[in-house]
Design a protein around this motif. Structure first.
Motif, PDB file in Angstrom:
ATOM      1  N   GLY A  10       0.812  -1.204   0.000  1.00 31.67           N
ATOM      2  CA  GLY A  10       0.000   0.000   0.000  1.00 31.67           C
ATOM      3  C   GLY A  10       0.845   1.253   0.000  1.00 31.67           C
ATOM      4  O   GLY A  10       2.082   1.216   0.054  1.00 31.67           O
ATOM      5  N   THR A  11       0.165   2.396  -0.041  1.00 27.71           N
ATOM      6  CA  THR A  11       0.854   3.686  -0.089  1.00 27.71           C
ATOM      7  C   THR A  11       0.457   4.613   1.059  1.00 27.71           C
ATOM      8  O   THR A  11       1.026   5.697   1.194  1.00 27.71           O
ATOM      9  N   ALA A  12      -0.513   4.208   1.866  1.00 29.38           N
ATOM     10  CA  ALA A  12      -0.931   5.049   2.992  1.00 29.38           C
ATOM     11  C   ALA A  12       0.204   5.146   4.004  1.00 29.38           C
ATOM     12  O   ALA A  12       1.018   4.229   4.138  1.00 29.38           O
ATOM     13  N   PRO A  13       0.300   6.246   4.729  1.00 31.44           N
ATOM     14  CA  PRO A  13       1.360   6.364   5.741  1.00 31.44           C
ATOM     15  C   PRO A  13       1.311   5.218   6.747  1.00 31.44           C
ATOM     16  O   PRO A  13       0.226   4.783   7.152  1.00 31.44           O
ATOM     17  N   LEU A  14       2.485   4.710   7.122  1.00 29.80           N
ATOM     18  CA  LEU A  14       2.541   3.665   8.137  1.00 29.80           C
ATOM     19  C   LEU A  14       2.114   4.243   9.486  1.00 29.80           C
ATOM     20  O   LEU A  14       2.593   5.299   9.905  1.00 29.80           O
ATOM     21  N   ARG A  15       1.221   3.532  10.153  1.00 32.38           N
ATOM     22  CA  ARG A  15       0.723   3.972  11.449  1.00 32.38           C
ATOM     23  C   ARG A  15       1.670   3.465  12.536  1.00 32.38           C
ATOM     24  O   ARG A  15       1.815   2.255  12.723  1.00 32.38           O
ATOM     25  N   LEU A  16       2.319   4.401  13.245  1.00 34.25           N
ATOM     26  CA  LEU A  16       3.401   4.056  14.150  1.00 34.25           C
ATOM     27  C   LEU A  16       3.050   4.367  15.601  1.00 34.25           C
ATOM     28  O   LEU A  16       2.457   5.409  15.900  1.00 34.25           O
ATOM     29  N   VAL A  17       3.459   3.462  16.491  1.00 34.01           N
ATOM     30  CA  VAL A  17       3.397   3.683  17.928  1.00 34.01           C
ATOM     31  C   VAL A  17       4.820   3.855  18.432  1.00 34.01           C
ATOM     32  O   VAL A  17       5.691   3.013  18.157  1.00 34.01           O
ATOM     33  N   VAL A  18       5.073   4.929  19.165  1.00 32.62           N
ATOM     34  CA  VAL A  18       6.371   5.162  19.788  1.00 32.62           C
ATOM     35  C   VAL A  18       6.299   4.708  21.239  1.00 32.62           C
ATOM     36  O   VAL A  18       5.406   5.129  21.986  1.00 32.62           O
ATOM     37  N   VAL A  19       7.219   3.845  21.638  1.00 31.18           N
ATOM     38  CA  VAL A  19       7.289   3.366  23.018  1.00 31.18           C
ATOM     39  C   VAL A  19       8.456   4.073  23.705  1.00 31.18           C
ATOM     40  O   VAL A  19       9.611   3.890  23.315  1.00 31.18           O
ATOM     41  N   GLY A  20       8.143   4.869  24.706  1.00 32.48           N
ATOM     42  CA  GLY A  20       9.147   5.684  25.390  1.00 32.48           C
ATOM     43  C   GLY A  20       8.856   7.149  25.174  1.00 32.48           C
ATOM     44  O   GLY A  20       8.983   7.643  24.053  1.00 32.48           O
ATOM     45  N   ALA A  21       8.431   7.844  26.229  1.00 33.84           N
ATOM     46  CA  ALA A  21       7.990   9.233  26.101  1.00 33.84           C
ATOM     47  C   ALA A  21       8.996  10.219  26.681  1.00 33.84           C
ATOM     48  O   ALA A  21       8.631  11.343  27.031  1.00 33.84           O
ATOM     49  N   GLY A  22      10.249   9.828  26.788  1.00 32.42           N
ATOM     50  CA  GLY A  22      11.286  10.719  27.278  1.00 32.42           C
ATOM     51  C   GLY A  22      11.755  11.685  26.207  1.00 32.42           C
ATOM     52  O   GLY A  22      11.109  11.853  25.161  1.00 32.42           O
ATOM     53  N   VAL A  23      12.918  12.297  26.439  1.00 32.42           N
ATOM     54  CA  VAL A  23      13.441  13.298  25.512  1.00 32.42           C
ATOM     55  C   VAL A  23      13.652  12.698  24.128  1.00 32.42           C
ATOM     56  O   VAL A  23      13.250  13.276  23.106  1.00 32.42           O
ATOM     57  N   MET A  24      14.290  11.523  24.065  1.00 33.23           N
ATOM     58  CA  MET A  24      14.548  10.909  22.766  1.00 33.23           C
ATOM     59  C   MET A  24      13.257  10.432  22.117  1.00 33.23           C
ATOM     60  O   MET A  24      13.094  10.517  20.896  1.00 33.23           O
ATOM     61  N   GLY A  25      12.323   9.934  22.936  1.00 36.29           N
ATOM     62  CA  GLY A  25      11.037   9.524  22.385  1.00 36.29           C
ATOM     63  C   GLY A  25      10.310  10.682  21.730  1.00 36.29           C
ATOM     64  O   GLY A  25       9.741  10.554  20.638  1.00 36.29           O
ATOM     65  N   ARG A  26      10.354  11.832  22.364  1.00 34.97           N
ATOM     66  CA  ARG A  26       9.698  13.010  21.786  1.00 34.97           C
ATOM     67  C   ARG A  26      10.410  13.468  20.510  1.00 34.97           C
ATOM     68  O   ARG A  26       9.764  13.972  19.577  1.00 34.97           O
ATOM     69  N   HIS A  27      11.725  13.292  20.479  1.00 31.79           N
ATOM     70  CA  HIS A  27      12.463  13.616  19.250  1.00 31.79           C
ATOM     71  C   HIS A  27      11.999  12.715  18.109  1.00 31.79           C
ATOM     72  O   HIS A  27      11.755  13.183  16.992  1.00 31.79           O
TER      73      HIS A  27
END
Length: 371
Positions: A10-27
């Motif tokens: 497909g071509t739709a944007p990949l739906r991503l979950v980020v695990v880790g909400a610290g400084v690097m996670g927010r980056h």
């Protein structure tokens, strides 16, 4: 063996979950938001307030929570970005893979080679892509340096000098081997990329200068032998103020037909001057380049450079260097891999993962399979 993994058509944007909400996670969340081929749909952290705050700060319709499996199911996620502490990588990665989700994991993909082998087994068991973000591979100038190296004939020696003096505070100040484990890993991985070969042994010495603000050794010199006869020498310090190098260090590649060099920031140069052959060039640098390669791999099935089967050799270089520094002897990396395989088999409590590990038959078979 060529590793295989499930692709996402497909071509739709990949739906991503980020695990880790610290400084690097927010980056990472910011990078995802800047990537047309990706969409942030979830944030996971054991600190649910931090996860909720990060989700709200993203400015998008993002679900947060403490359970990766639950958030991924609720959001219909396609993949996971693991930005947790290295000690949590194995648990997070295995949970995601078992949920049928490919993973892009911050480096190091695991603290030890044995744990990395368990992750290889998890990727094989589930048929999902597990890739680490060795972010410093992703510089257009580095790709051009590799192209120049290809014109030099047989390579005799590659060197890196790295001298910085950052005051991080936090966990790095308390690590046993902060330079080798948390920073030199980048250079070791780039050496593999430039040489297109694997290290066979390492002789390393580390120490801590008297003025160092780190508890563990913040300076080291490591001499690696590589398949094909090339040597790679890394010298660095994380407590070296004044005339600091770039964060990529300074590089020199000496071959039978000349020399190429890179200061880690500008354009590489060579003598004699050459126009490098066309090679893989990433449009974006660092973690953005890693994300682009991850998305491209999931769309096409092409093996990314940070795929776990390959990346285990970078982890072995780090573990071998630490072992050599502690024993005062040159360490064979085949021995590091064999010891890790034995430990992985002995320590694995998951019957399915242990079955995959056992199917490799021996450490020698495992190494051949991983290559």
């Amino acid at each position: 063996m060529t590793p295989a993994f499930a692709t996402i058509p497909g071509t739709a944007p990949l739906r991503l979950v980020v695990v880790g909400a610290g400084v690097m996670g927010r980056h990472w969340m910011r990078i995802v938001s800047e990537t047309p081929a990706a969409q942030l749909v979830g944030v996971v952290d054991l600190d649910t307030e931090a996860a909720a705050q990060a989700a709200a700060a993203s400015g998008a319709d993002v679900i947060s929570g403490a359970s990766l499996t639950a958030v991924a199911a609720e959001t219909g996620a396609d993949a996971v970005i693991d930005v947790t502490a290295p000690q949590a990588h194995r648990a997070v990665n295995v949970e995601a893979l078992r949920a049928g989700l490919p993973v892009l994991c911050e480096k190091p993909i695991a603290p030890t080679v044995a744990e990395t082998m368990a992750l290889v087994a998890a990727a094989e068991l589930t048929g999902q892509l597990l890739m680490t973000s060795q972010s410093r591979r992703y510089y257009p100038a580095l790709a051009r340096l590799k192209g120049m190296a290809a014109t030099l004939g047989d390579i005799g020696i590659v060197t890196t000098e790295f001298f910085k003096a950052p005051h991080f505070g936090g966990f790095r100040d308390e690590m046993d081997d902060p330079l080798l484990v948390d920073m030199a890993i980048h250079a070791f991985d780039v050496a593999r990329y430039l040489l297109g070969a694997e290290a066979t042994s390492v002789d390393c010495r580390s120490f801590n200068p008297s003025w160092s603000w780190y508890r563990g050794d913040a300076a080291a010199s490591a001499d690696f032998a590589f398949d094909g006869g090339a040597r790679y020498v890394y010298t660095g310090s994380w407590c070296s103020p004044g005339l600091e190098t770039s964060w990529n260090g300074t590089w020199r590649i000496s071959g039978e037909n000349g020399t190429a060099a890179w200061d880690g920031e500008g354009e590489p140069v060579s003598d004699p001057a050459v126009v490098p052959a066309d090679g893989p060039v990433t449009a974006r640098s660092e973690i953005a380049g890693a994300l682009d390669e991850f998305v491209r791999a999931l769309r096409t099935g092409g093996i990314p450079s940070g795929e776990v089967h390959s990346n285990i050799h970078t982890i072995a270089m780090v573990e071998g260097a630490v072992r050599s520094a502690r024993t005062g002897h040159r360490v064979a990396l085949d021995g590091v891999l064999e010891n890790a395989y034995t430990a992985a088999l002995a320590d694995e409590r998951d019957a399915d993962l242990r079955g995959v590990l056992a199917s490799w038959g021996s450490a020698g078979d495992a190494v051949a399979r991983l290559r």
